[in-house]
Scaffold this motif. Sequence first.
Motif, PDB file in Angstrom:
ATOM      1  N   THR A 262       0.798  -1.224   0.000  1.00  0.00           N
ATOM      2  CA  THR A 262       0.000   0.000   0.000  1.00  0.00           C
ATOM      3  C   THR A 262       0.833   1.278   0.000  1.00  0.00           C
ATOM      4  N   GLY A 263       2.135   1.188   0.305  1.00  0.00           N
ATOM      5  CA  GLY A 263       2.892   2.425   0.409  1.00  0.00           C
ATOM      6  C   GLY A 263       4.308   2.404  -0.105  1.00  0.00           C
ATOM      7  N   GLN A 264       4.834   1.220  -0.450  1.00  0.00           N
ATOM      8  CA  GLN A 264       6.245   1.160  -0.804  1.00  0.00           C
ATOM      9  C   GLN A 264       6.516   0.703  -2.234  1.00  0.00           C
ATOM     10  N   CYS A 265       5.470   0.410  -2.992  1.00  0.00           N
ATOM     11  CA  CYS A 265       5.690  -0.057  -4.371  1.00  0.00           C
ATOM     12  C   CYS A 265       4.540   0.394  -5.255  1.00  0.00           C
ATOM     13  N   ARG A 266       4.718   0.197  -6.549  1.00  0.00           N
ATOM     14  CA  ARG A 266       3.667   0.477  -7.522  1.00  0.00           C
ATOM     15  C   ARG A 266       3.066  -0.840  -7.978  1.00  0.00           C
ATOM     16  N   LEU A 267       1.771  -0.835  -8.226  1.00  0.00           N
ATOM     17  CA  LEU A 267       1.020  -2.043  -8.532  1.00  0.00           C
ATOM     18  C   LEU A 267       0.576  -2.032  -9.989  1.00  0.00           C
ATOM     19  N   VAL A 268       0.990  -3.047 -10.747  1.00  0.00           N
ATOM     20  CA  VAL A 268       0.671  -3.136 -12.175  1.00  0.00           C
ATOM     21  C   VAL A 268       0.049  -4.502 -12.446  1.00  0.00           C
ATOM     22  N   VAL A 269      -0.947  -4.546 -13.334  1.00  0.00           N
ATOM     23  CA  VAL A 269      -1.596  -5.803 -13.704  1.00  0.00           C
ATOM     24  C   VAL A 269      -1.600  -5.967 -15.220  1.00  0.00           C
ATOM     25  N   ASP A 270      -1.761  -7.218 -15.670  1.00  0.00           N
ATOM     26  CA  ASP A 270      -1.778  -7.485 -17.106  1.00  0.00           C
ATOM     27  C   ASP A 270      -3.086  -7.063 -17.763  1.00  0.00           C
ATOM     28  N   ASN A 271      -4.195  -7.098 -17.029  1.00  0.00           N
ATOM     29  CA  ASN A 271      -5.487  -6.649 -17.557  1.00  0.00           C
ATOM     30  C   ASN A 271      -6.412  -6.409 -16.374  1.00  0.00           C
ATOM     31  N   TYR A 272      -6.647  -5.161 -16.042  1.00  0.00           N
ATOM     32  CA  TYR A 272      -7.415  -4.829 -14.833  1.00  0.00           C
ATOM     33  C   TYR A 272      -8.808  -5.467 -14.853  1.00  0.00           C
ATOM     34  N   LYS A 273      -9.418  -5.543 -16.021  1.00  0.00           N
ATOM     35  CA  LYS A 273     -10.780  -6.083 -16.094  1.00  0.00           C
ATOM     36  C   LYS A 273     -10.839  -7.556 -15.708  1.00  0.00           C
ATOM     37  N   LEU A 274      -9.749  -8.283 -15.915  1.00  0.00           N
ATOM     38  CA  LEU A 274      -9.699  -9.682 -15.489  1.00  0.00           C
ATOM     39  C   LEU A 274      -9.877  -9.786 -13.979  1.00  0.00           C
ATOM     40  N   TYR A 275      -9.250  -8.902 -13.235  1.00  0.00           N
ATOM     41  CA  TYR A 275      -9.314  -8.949 -11.772  1.00  0.00           C
ATOM     42  C   TYR A 275     -10.671  -8.453 -11.274  1.00  0.00           C
ATOM     43  N   GLU A 276     -11.271  -7.515 -11.996  1.00  0.00           N
ATOM     44  CA  GLU A 276     -12.646  -7.128 -11.689  1.00  0.00           C
ATOM     45  C   GLU A 276     -13.583  -8.319 -11.850  1.00  0.00           C
ATOM     46  N   ALA A 277     -13.383  -9.086 -12.931  1.00  0.00           N
ATOM     47  CA  ALA A 277     -14.214 -10.264 -13.171  1.00  0.00           C
ATOM     48  C   ALA A 277     -14.023 -11.302 -12.076  1.00  0.00           C
ATOM     49  N   TRP A 278     -12.776 -11.538 -11.670  1.00  0.00           N
ATOM     50  CA  TRP A 278     -12.511 -12.479 -10.582  1.00  0.00           C
ATOM     51  C   TRP A 278     -13.175 -12.012  -9.289  1.00  0.00           C
ATOM     52  N   ALA A 279     -13.146 -10.682  -9.041  1.00  0.00           N
ATOM     53  CA  ALA A 279     -13.762 -10.154  -7.826  1.00  0.00           C
ATOM     54  C   ALA A 279     -15.275 -10.365  -7.834  1.00  0.00           C
ATOM     55  N   GLU A 280     -15.885 -10.384  -9.033  1.00  0.00           N
ATOM     56  CA  GLU A 280     -17.318 -10.684  -9.147  1.00  0.00           C
ATOM     57  C   GLU A 280     -17.585 -12.172  -8.930  1.00  0.00           C
ATOM     58  N   GLU A 281     -16.741 -13.012  -9.536  1.00  0.00           N
ATOM     59  CA  GLU A 281     -16.952 -14.460  -9.477  1.00  0.00           C
ATOM     60  C   GLU A 281     -16.586 -15.048  -8.115  1.00  0.00           C
ATOM     61  N   PHE A 282     -15.585 -14.448  -7.465  1.00  0.00           N
ATOM     62  CA  PHE A 282     -15.128 -14.908  -6.151  1.00  0.00           C
ATOM     63  C   PHE A 282     -15.171 -13.710  -5.207  1.00  0.00           C
ATOM     64  N   PRO A 283     -16.360 -13.417  -4.671  1.00  0.00           N
ATOM     65  CA  PRO A 283     -16.515 -12.195  -3.867  1.00  0.00           C
ATOM     66  C   PRO A 283     -15.513 -12.113  -2.713  1.00  0.00           C
ATOM     67  N   TYR A 284     -15.225 -10.892  -2.325  1.00  0.00           N
ATOM     68  CA  TYR A 284     -14.252 -10.573  -1.279  1.00  0.00           C
ATOM     69  C   TYR A 284     -14.406 -11.482  -0.066  1.00  0.00           C
ATOM     70  N   PRO A 285     -13.286 -11.958   0.470  1.00  0.00           N
ATOM     71  CA  PRO A 285     -11.905 -11.818  -0.001  1.00  0.00           C
ATOM     72  C   PRO A 285     -11.587 -12.824  -1.101  1.00  0.00           C
ATOM     73  N   SER A 286     -11.020 -12.344  -2.196  1.00  0.00           N
ATOM     74  CA  SER A 286     -10.816 -13.148  -3.400  1.00  0.00           C
ATOM     75  C   SER A 286      -9.474 -13.868  -3.446  1.00  0.00           C
ATOM     76  N   TYR A 287      -8.474 -13.325  -2.740  1.00  0.00           N
ATOM     77  CA  TYR A 287      -7.090 -13.745  -2.985  1.00  0.00           C
ATOM     78  C   TYR A 287      -6.866 -15.236  -2.749  1.00  0.00           C
ATOM     79  N   GLU A 288      -7.422 -15.777  -1.682  1.00  0.00           N
ATOM     80  CA  GLU A 288      -7.193 -17.195  -1.399  1.00  0.00           C
ATOM     81  C   GLU A 288      -7.896 -18.101  -2.403  1.00  0.00           C
ATOM     82  N   LEU A 289      -8.953 -17.598  -3.050  1.00  0.00           N
ATOM     83  CA  LEU A 289      -9.686 -18.401  -4.031  1.00  0.00           C
ATOM     84  C   LEU A 289      -9.046 -18.333  -5.408  1.00  0.00           C
ATOM     85  N   VAL A 290      -8.391 -17.216  -5.724  1.00  0.00           N
ATOM     86  CA  VAL A 290      -7.797 -17.029  -7.046  1.00  0.00           C
ATOM     87  C   VAL A 290      -6.303 -17.345  -7.028  1.00  0.00           C
ATOM     88  N   GLY A 291      -5.593 -16.895  -6.013  1.00  0.00           N
ATOM     89  CA  GLY A 291      -4.178 -17.208  -5.887  1.00  0.00           C
ATOM     90  C   GLY A 291      -3.270 -16.486  -6.865  1.00  0.00           C
TER      91      GLY A 291
END
Length: 372
Positions: A262-291
């Motif tokens: 949150t404060g020491q690096c910059r965050l870049v993704v290959d396609n932001y919409k992919l992660y939006e879709a994952w957040a819809e399919e695997f509602p918060y918290p998503s990280y353990e389900l998507v990996g």
Amino acid sequence: MKFLYLSEPDMIKAGVKDMSRCVDVMEDMLLTLNKGDYVMGGMNHNSHGTQIMFPDHPAFPGMPKNADDRRFMAMPAYLGGRYQMAGMKWYGSNVENKKKGLPRSILMMMLNDKDTGAPLALMSANLVSAYRTGAVPGVGARYLAPKNAKTAAVIGPGIMGRTSLNAVVCACPSVQKVKVKGRGAKSLAAFEDYVKKECPGVKEIENCDTIEEAVRDSDIIIMTTTAGTKEAEYPYINGEWVKKGAFICMPSAGRFDESFLTGQCRLVVDNYKLYEAWAEEFPYPSYELVGIIGSKFTDLLHEGKIQKEDIIDIADIIAGKHPGRQSEDDIIVYSVGGMPVEDIAWGETVYKNALQKGIGTELPLWDMPDMA
């Protein structure tokens, strides 16, 4: 009607292992996505795919039981731009395959005419998948790695670690040293053999006992480990180990201190919409389900700890819509999620090469359809 069948040896003859070309194709594919000229699955048109996951306690004899990487998955997509191709990658996966001398996942891909739906090619897709997965980190390195990077770390020397390093070295030929952290002698030996063959510019390979040892003083850090099912089990990197200006490339999961992300690096993704879709399919918290680390970004967004503009799409950097590296001290974490449009882009390219070179076997579907 007929279609072309391409075995794995056919795919190799047709150039599926040409990593430099694959990196170029993945960059073009990402720009095509950025324009919106694509469709993936789901109502949001950005789904990674549809998977069959088995129950923990099957009620019927013969039904497989849930286990690590025990699934079937379909990944359909249409990609416009210069490709104008529809298709789908389909695979079964079982970590127990390794005991039988088989790859964990066994993949096939079908390419189809975008208008009629007619099959054009059925191809072996393990190498398509391995090379396109590695090539997207290469695109990131092309735009985000520090200038004249000399040392790369690979945490997880499996197939993704090998191809990701290959792509990164294509993008950053100044890399001469590789530090590798693995768990088994067999995978480390296979990694070393691959690097010597495919990355001749690398002059030194150093085996490391810990993640910290691999990370410290590395300009580029590639994380391609197999993670557990809980975030607490993910491989950990302490931000204090990370060199100023490092590029951290992640087609996998990993664990960082929240203050680092949150404060020491910059965050870049290959396609932001992919992660939006994952957040819809695997509602918060998503990280353990998507990996995939990008889902940690969207979890942090959900918690209000970062803003949407803190997550940068790599294609916006490529297209000049957003600055990439703004300082030589910038630490950048790059998430690579894997998308079926990548398979279409590289599969289409290899298929066209096969047609030009007369590689593959034509198979008949029908002379006349029986029930047209």
